[in-house]
Design an enzyme around this catalytic site. Structure first.
Site, PDB file in Angstrom:
ATOM      1  N   ASP A  14      -6.992 -14.724   3.665  1.00  0.00           N
ATOM      2  CA  ASP A  14      -5.741 -14.886   4.416  1.00  0.00           C
ATOM      3  C   ASP A  14      -5.612 -16.315   4.930  1.00  0.00           C
ATOM      4  O   ASP A  14      -6.520 -16.826   5.617  1.00  0.00           O
ATOM      5  CB  ASP A  14      -5.714 -13.927   5.614  1.00  0.00           C
ATOM      6  CG  ASP A  14      -5.509 -12.470   5.200  1.00  0.00           C
ATOM      7  OD1 ASP A  14      -5.293 -12.207   3.989  1.00  0.00           O
ATOM      8  OD2 ASP A  14      -5.545 -11.604   6.099  1.00  0.00           O
ATOM      9  N   ALA A  43     -10.205  -4.436   2.003  1.00  0.00           N
ATOM     10  CA  ALA A  43     -11.346  -5.037   2.695  1.00  0.00           C
ATOM     11  C   ALA A  43     -11.254  -4.794   4.204  1.00  0.00           C
ATOM     12  O   ALA A  43     -12.254  -4.466   4.851  1.00  0.00           O
ATOM     13  CB  ALA A  43     -11.403  -6.534   2.392  1.00  0.00           C
ATOM     14  N   ASP A 247      -1.176 -10.897  17.467  1.00  0.00           N
ATOM     15  CA  ASP A 247      -0.934 -10.864  16.018  1.00  0.00           C
ATOM     16  C   ASP A 247      -1.119  -9.423  15.526  1.00  0.00           C
ATOM     17  O   ASP A 247      -2.208  -8.865  15.667  1.00  0.00           O
ATOM     18  CB  ASP A 247      -1.938 -11.813  15.331  1.00  0.00           C
ATOM     19  CG  ASP A 247      -1.870 -11.760  13.818  1.00  0.00           C
ATOM     20  OD1 ASP A 247      -0.875 -11.248  13.278  1.00  0.00           O
ATOM     21  OD2 ASP A 247      -2.834 -12.237  13.177  1.00  0.00           O
ATOM     22  N   ALA A 251      -3.405  -4.383  12.061  1.00  0.00           N
ATOM     23  CA  ALA A 251      -3.459  -3.274  13.031  1.00  0.00           C
ATOM     24  C   ALA A 251      -3.387  -1.943  12.282  1.00  0.00           C
ATOM     25  O   ALA A 251      -4.112  -0.989  12.603  1.00  0.00           O
ATOM     26  CB  ALA A 251      -2.315  -3.392  14.028  1.00  0.00           C
ATOM     27  N   GLY A 252      -2.537  -1.891  11.260  1.00  0.00           N
ATOM     28  CA  GLY A 252      -2.428  -0.671  10.443  1.00  0.00           C
ATOM     29  C   GLY A 252      -3.726  -0.401   9.704  1.00  0.00           C
ATOM     30  O   GLY A 252      -4.142   0.757   9.557  1.00  0.00           O
ATOM     31  N   ASP A 253      -4.386  -1.445   9.251  1.00  0.00           N
ATOM     32  CA  ASP A 253      -5.662  -1.266   8.531  1.00  0.00           C
ATOM     33  C   ASP A 253      -6.736  -0.735   9.479  1.00  0.00           C
ATOM     34  O   ASP A 253      -7.549   0.126   9.096  1.00  0.00           O
ATOM     35  CB  ASP A 253      -6.124  -2.596   7.924  1.00  0.00           C
ATOM     36  CG  ASP A 253      -5.124  -3.120   6.916  1.00  0.00           C
ATOM     37  OD1 ASP A 253      -4.434  -2.303   6.286  1.00  0.00           O
ATOM     38  OD2 ASP A 253      -5.017  -4.358   6.760  1.00  0.00           O
TER      39      ASP A 253
HETATM   40  O1  RIB Z   1      -2.613  -5.504   6.286  1.00  0.00           O
HETATM   41  C1  RIB Z   1      -2.890  -6.858   6.472  1.00  0.00           C
HETATM   42  C2  RIB Z   1      -3.333  -7.462   5.179  1.00  0.00           C
HETATM   43  O2  RIB Z   1      -2.261  -7.440   4.259  1.00  0.00           O
HETATM   44  C3  RIB Z   1      -3.723  -8.920   5.266  1.00  0.00           C
HETATM   45  O3  RIB Z   1      -5.079  -9.109   5.589  1.00  0.00           O
HETATM   46  C4  RIB Z   1      -3.315  -9.478   3.919  1.00  0.00           C
HETATM   47  O4  RIB Z   1      -4.372  -9.934   3.151  1.00  0.00           O
HETATM   48  C5  RIB Z   1      -2.526  -8.354   3.241  1.00  0.00           C
HETATM   49  O5  RIB Z   1      -3.287  -7.692   2.299  1.00  0.00           O
END
Ligand code: RIB
Length: 308
Positions: A14, A43, A247, A251-253
């Site tokens: 990123d 990841a 930021d 957050a969803g991940d």
């Molecule tokens: O959900 C956030 C992610 O979306 C970021 O880390 C970016 O790489 C995209 O895959």
């Protein structure tokens, strides 16, 4: 023993730029110094699961560049099993360019690169790790045919499948049929629905269609508004934890990874969604994807401070 978690998904570098406001088409804005951090929805979800204490394996592809080594080293430090991550020759690793404004909102453009080569063969080669009671998490930054195939394989092996359909695209019936938990935001539910969602009634119709296609539960994440859980047996709303937003990236991940961990620990849906919401809220408090994902202690302390 808690179930182990397999994530099949994207691995990105990123490139983050902060700015006063996100540029409109044709507009140039000045930003802060560029920051380079680990990202990619796959990841990020794997890193979350590992930091929260799950035995975690990531299946995916990196390219042939210096970032690939940095990603693999970082995953190893997190305790993530990396044996099923393939290096693709002559292409770069995935990259995301992320703009973040002063309200913590972002715009993301992803260059899939190596992520576009995650194949059915990669999954087939890792099938010995698919075992009864395990949990598989996937998103849509890798080819859809690989996601559909993996869901079928996982269900046949007796695993539970969590799908985070991001970025959104119409989902084949075979994929929904092999998905247990669908975790998505408001943009994504619109992106997968056959009919546009304009109000509560059309939302509920869409959720019902998804539940009747074989999905056990739909979890709708609403950012600062909270999250909603829908299954045939149960529906509830989890209010968002109030935090100072820096930021919202990943957050969803964090929510998805944490929900999977709670599921692996056999937590009830209400507790699992609360735990996932806390992980998401903590992630919003810092800049960048992987640097912001919480450890178990941070989530436990966050919930304790709120006396939950
Ligand atoms: O959900 C956030 C992610 O979306 C970021 O880390 C970016 O790489 C995209 O895959």
């Amino acid at each position: 023993m808690n179930a182990s978690i397999i994530v099949i998904g994207s691995i990105n570098t990123d490139l983050i730029l902060t700015c006063e406001h996100l540029p409109a088409p044709g507009e140039t804005v000045l930003g802060g110094d560029i920051k380079t951090v680990g990202g990619g929805k796959g990841a990020n979800q794997a890193v979350t699961a590992a930091r929260l204490g799950a035995h975690t394996r990531l299946i995916g592809c990196v390219g042939e560049d210096a970032y690939a080594d940095l990603h693999l080293q970082a995953f190893a430090r997190e305790g993530i099993q990396t044996g099923a991550i393939r290096r693709c020759a002559n292409i770069p690793s995935g990259t995301a360019v992320i703009l973040v404004d002063t309200k913590g909102q972002n715009s993301i453009v992803v260059s899939p690169a190596a992520n576009a080569f995650v194949s059915k063969e990669d999954v087939e080669n890792a099938k010995t790790h698919f075992s009864v009671g395990g949990i598989l998490i996937m998103q849509l930054e890798i080819p859809l045919e690989t996601v559909v195939f993996s869901a079928q394989r996982a269900k046949a092996a007796g695993m539970q499948v969590i799908l985070n359909p991001a970025p959104a695209q119409p989902l084949p019936a075979a994929l929904l049929h092999n998905t247990d938990f669908l975790i998505l935001n408001e943009v994504e539910i619109n992106g997968i629905s056959e009919k546009p969602i304009s109000d509560e009634m059309t939302l509920l119709e869409s959720v019902e269609t998804i539940l009747y296609s074989g999905v056990q539960a739909v979890i709708l994440t609403l950012g600062a508004k909270g999250a909603r859980y829908f299954s045939k047996k149960q529906q509830f709303f989890q209010p968002a934890f109030k935090v100072d937003a820096v930021d919202s990236t990943a957050a969803g991940d964090a929510f998805v990874g944490a929900f999977a961990v709670a599921l692996s620990e056999h937590q009830e849906p209400v507790q699992a969604v609360q735990f996932a919401s806390a992980a998401g809220a903590i992630t919003v408090m810092n800049l960048g994807a992987q640097p912001s994902l919480p450890a178990r202690k941070a989530v436990n302390e966050f919930l304790e401070k709120r006396r939950i």
